[in-house]
Design a protein around this motif. Structure first.
Motif, mmCIF file in Angstrom:
data_model
loop_
_atom_site.group_PDB
_atom_site.id
_atom_site.type_symbol
_atom_site.label_atom_id
_atom_site.label_comp_id
_atom_site.label_asym_id
_atom_site.label_seq_id
_atom_site.Cartn_x
_atom_site.Cartn_y
_atom_site.Cartn_z
ATOM 1 N N GLY A 2 -15.856 4.710 -9.199
ATOM 2 C CA GLY A 2 -15.424 4.138 -7.934
ATOM 3 C C GLY A 2 -14.528 5.126 -7.205
ATOM 4 N N LEU A 3 -14.608 5.145 -5.901
ATOM 5 C CA LEU A 3 -13.756 6.023 -5.089
ATOM 6 C C LEU A 3 -13.004 5.137 -4.105
ATOM 7 C CD1 LEU A 3 -12.733 8.726 -4.010
ATOM 8 C CD2 LEU A 3 -14.865 8.966 -2.725
ATOM 9 N N THR A 4 -11.716 4.935 -4.367
ATOM 10 C CA THR A 4 -10.902 4.077 -3.509
ATOM 11 C C THR A 4 -10.096 4.922 -2.537
ATOM 12 O OG1 THR A 4 -9.284 3.998 -5.334
ATOM 13 C CG2 THR A 4 -10.730 2.099 -5.052
ATOM 14 N N TYR A 5 -10.065 4.486 -1.284
ATOM 15 C CA TYR A 5 -9.475 5.294 -0.211
ATOM 16 C C TYR A 5 -9.077 4.396 0.949
ATOM 17 C CZ TYR A 5 -14.113 4.449 1.657
ATOM 18 O OH TYR A 5 -15.253 3.816 2.095
ATOM 19 N N ASN A 6 -8.290 4.945 1.866
ATOM 20 C CA ASN A 6 -8.012 4.329 3.162
ATOM 21 C C ASN A 6 -8.434 5.292 4.251
ATOM 22 O OD1 ASN A 6 -5.371 3.180 1.412
ATOM 23 N ND2 ASN A 6 -6.415 1.673 2.702
ATOM 24 N N LEU A 7 -9.261 4.842 5.169
ATOM 25 C CA LEU A 7 -9.734 5.709 6.247
ATOM 26 C C LEU A 7 -8.737 5.736 7.397
ATOM 27 C CD1 LEU A 7 -13.579 5.129 6.744
ATOM 28 C CD2 LEU A 7 -12.413 7.159 5.854
ATOM 29 N N GLU B 293 -13.340 0.949 0.174
ATOM 30 C CA GLU B 293 -12.146 1.072 1.005
ATOM 31 C C GLU B 293 -11.064 0.147 0.472
ATOM 32 O OE1 GLU B 293 -10.637 1.844 5.456
ATOM 33 O OE2 GLU B 293 -12.748 1.337 5.159
ATOM 34 N N ALA B 294 -9.838 0.649 0.446
ATOM 35 C CA ALA B 294 -8.725 -0.080 -0.167
ATOM 36 C C ALA B 294 -8.091 -1.043 0.829
ATOM 37 C CB ALA B 294 -7.698 0.901 -0.711
ATOM 38 N N ASP B 295 -8.887 -2.004 1.280
ATOM 39 C CA ASP B 295 -8.386 -3.022 2.190
ATOM 40 C C ASP B 295 -8.143 -4.321 1.418
ATOM 41 O OD1 ASP B 295 -10.935 -3.993 1.691
ATOM 42 O OD2 ASP B 295 -11.749 -3.332 3.623
ATOM 43 N N GLU B 296 -8.010 -5.415 2.131
ATOM 44 C CA GLU B 296 -7.685 -6.680 1.468
ATOM 45 C C GLU B 296 -8.841 -7.228 0.632
ATOM 46 O OE1 GLU B 296 -6.267 -9.221 4.565
ATOM 47 O OE2 GLU B 296 -4.404 -8.096 4.850
ATOM 48 N N GLU C 42 -1.262 9.372 6.768
ATOM 49 C CA GLU C 42 -1.480 9.585 5.336
ATOM 50 C C GLU C 42 -2.916 9.268 4.921
ATOM 51 O OE1 GLU C 42 2.397 8.680 2.762
ATOM 52 O OE2 GLU C 42 1.761 6.980 3.963
ATOM 53 N N PHE C 43 -3.592 8.434 5.700
ATOM 54 C CA PHE C 43 -4.944 8.029 5.348
ATOM 55 C C PHE C 43 -5.895 9.222 5.497
ATOM 56 C CE2 PHE C 43 -4.422 3.220 6.450
ATOM 57 C CZ PHE C 43 -3.343 3.166 5.601
ATOM 58 N N ASP C 44 -7.066 9.124 4.894
ATOM 59 C CA ASP C 44 -7.999 10.251 4.869
ATOM 60 C C ASP C 44 -9.104 10.122 5.910
ATOM 61 O OD1 ASP C 44 -7.386 12.140 2.540
ATOM 62 O OD2 ASP C 44 -7.171 10.177 1.601
ATOM 63 N N ASP C 45 -9.528 11.267 6.421
ATOM 64 C CA ASP C 45 -10.708 11.310 7.275
ATOM 65 C C ASP C 45 -11.952 11.059 6.430
ATOM 66 O OD1 ASP C 45 -9.383 11.882 9.663
ATOM 67 O OD2 ASP C 45 -9.431 14.038 9.293
ATOM 68 N N GLU C 46 -12.997 10.598 7.085
ATOM 69 C CA GLU C 46 -14.250 10.333 6.382
ATOM 70 C C GLU C 46 -14.802 11.598 5.743
ATOM 71 O OE1 GLU C 46 -18.254 7.622 7.073
ATOM 72 O OE2 GLU C 46 -17.017 8.208 8.787
ATOM 73 N N GLU D 59 -3.788 5.165 -0.165
ATOM 74 C CA GLU D 59 -2.364 5.179 0.149
ATOM 75 C C GLU D 59 -1.782 3.772 0.256
ATOM 76 O OE1 GLU D 59 -0.432 7.768 0.378
ATOM 77 O OE2 GLU D 59 -1.857 9.417 0.419
ATOM 78 N N GLY D 60 -2.641 2.766 0.412
ATOM 79 C CA GLY D 60 -2.157 1.399 0.578
ATOM 80 C C GLY D 60 -1.871 1.086 2.033
ATOM 81 N N THR D 61 -2.023 -0.174 2.404
ATOM 82 C CA THR D 61 -1.967 -0.521 3.823
ATOM 83 C C THR D 61 -0.584 -0.906 4.327
ATOM 84 O OG1 THR D 61 -2.654 -2.765 3.196
ATOM 85 C CG2 THR D 61 -4.382 -1.243 3.929
ATOM 86 N N ARG D 62 0.253 -1.468 3.463
ATOM 87 C CA ARG D 62 1.575 -1.905 3.949
ATOM 88 C C ARG D 62 2.525 -2.130 2.771
ATOM 89 N NH1 ARG D 62 -1.841 -6.295 4.300
ATOM 90 N NH2 ARG D 62 -2.519 -5.613 6.372
ATOM 91 N N GLY D 63 3.808 -2.148 3.083
ATOM 92 C CA GLY D 63 4.810 -2.493 2.080
ATOM 93 C C GLY D 63 5.432 -1.277 1.416
ATOM 94 N N GLU D 64 6.601 -1.501 0.815
ATOM 95 C CA GLU D 64 7.351 -0.404 0.229
ATOM 96 C C GLU D 64 6.727 0.129 -1.062
ATOM 97 O OE1 GLU D 64 10.690 -2.898 -2.329
ATOM 98 O OE2 GLU D 64 11.192 -2.201 -0.309
#
Length: 351
Positions: free
Chosen positions: A6-11, A53-56, A28-32, A75-80
């Protein structure tokens, strides 16, 4: 049996005007193109790649496809503790993954916590103060010039050329801007006037230290503050018009090279980093390397002109991009005792 990865990422995406977010919110998120390059590198290693994609909806997707291992760059979408989100989900589901665990990722994203942990083990880092309000009294142990940053960001988010402050008025203005813009505390650190370096490591028990990269701040435009700011990383230095800002291997005396490597390995082990990491250091006025930041989830942009530090150092060490990605994967597989699942071992540079 084909290894299912699996390849988890945030675009990275554009910010809509109505969102009211700072311009570097998604930086911080990655380009396609980076996601595709990693997928291609893994495929060259004989893996079947499943992009997630590392969304909800990531938990549901991971639970359904249950890969043998996940190559995580999310990188994660929100929060500390956002960088910990995917590793926590993977641990809940019992799925192996590359990179550091949730605790390490959470500590390293918090600059003050990183300094506290390292200081407890005698690793030199800057003196600092956390500001929750702009009108808090400045600690008497700190003196100008100082550097103002968001407490809980990476990739130079929230660090501008104006972040280097030389008087009380500038300090208050910058702290206020950080708190208001990024909705989090500001960390104020003593300014290290010496040369700046970044050190990549790959491995685990005895991590391999890649050639040291010097960030040549004297190559920045005239009038720019001598810090590796958002402008320096993302505005002035672009693939279309790259600055000659990196020197790798760094041209430094052997003694300093050894000292930086020793500090990097000690830092890696103290914070329980795994598989890969990048550590930023700067020399103080006495010439002692001090750890500025620890990034256990470093960028892996393949384009040499993009000046992504870990791939830059890996190229200097003789890695192809495919070898870099497959070696990181191999290190994780080995931690879990799954290295026999990887077939194309000629792509592994650090066995």
């Amino acid at each position: 049996m084909v290894l299912r990865v699996g390849l988890t990422y945030n675009l990275r995406k554009k910010i809509a005007e109505h969102e009211g977010l700072p311009e570097d919110y998604y930086i911080e998120f990655d380009d396609e193109s980076t996601v595709n390059a990693i997928a291609s590198a893994l495929a060259s290693g004989g893996c079947r790649v499943i992009k997630i994609e590392a969304d909800e909806n990531a938990h549901t997707k991971l639970r359904r496809c249950k890969p043998d291992i996940v190559f995580n760059i999310a990188e994660g979408t929100r929060g500390e503790s956002r960088e910990s989100h995917i590793p926590v989900i993977l641990e809940m589901l019992g799925i192996p993954y590359t990179g550091s665990g949730p605790a390490t990722l959470a500590i390293c994203l918090d600059k003050a916590m990183t300094h506290k942990v390292l200081s407890a083990y005698g690793v030199p880092s800057p003196k600092f103060q956390v500001f929750k309000r702009a009108d808090e009294e400045l600690d008497g142990n700190l003196s100008f010039p100082l550097v103002v940053k968001p407490l809980l960001e990476g990739s130079s988010k929230g660090i501008r050329s104006s972040s280097l402050v030389r008087d009380e008025k500038s300090l208050r203005k910058q702290v206020s801007w950080v708190i208001k813009t990024y909705r989090q505390p500001a960390i104020v650190e003593e300014f290290m006037p010496g040369r700046e370096f970044t050190v990549g490591l790959i491995g685990n028990e005895e991590p391999f230290v890649l050639p040291i990269v010097e960030i040549q701040l004297d190559k920045l435009p005239n009038g720019a503050s001598p810090i590796y700011s958002y402008e320096a990383k993302w505005v002035w230095d672009t693939p279309e018009k790259p600055l000659d800002i990196f020197k790798c291997p760094a041209d430094i005396p052997l003694e300093l090279d050894e000292e930086i490597r020793e500090i990097a390995i000690k830092t890696f082990k103290i914070l329980n980093c795994r598989d890969l990491c990048r550590i930023d250091m700067r020399l103080d006025k006495e010439g002692t390397p001090r750890v500025l930041e620890v990034n256990p989830l470093p960028g892996l942009i393949p384009d040499p002109n993009a000046h992504s530090c870990l791939p830059e150092a890996a190229r200097a060490a003789g890695f192809t991009y495919e070898e870099l990605i497959c070696t990181i994967l191999w290190q994780a597989l080995k931690r879990y005792g799954l290295q026999n699942l990887f077939k194309n071992k000629h792509l592994v540079k650090i066995p």
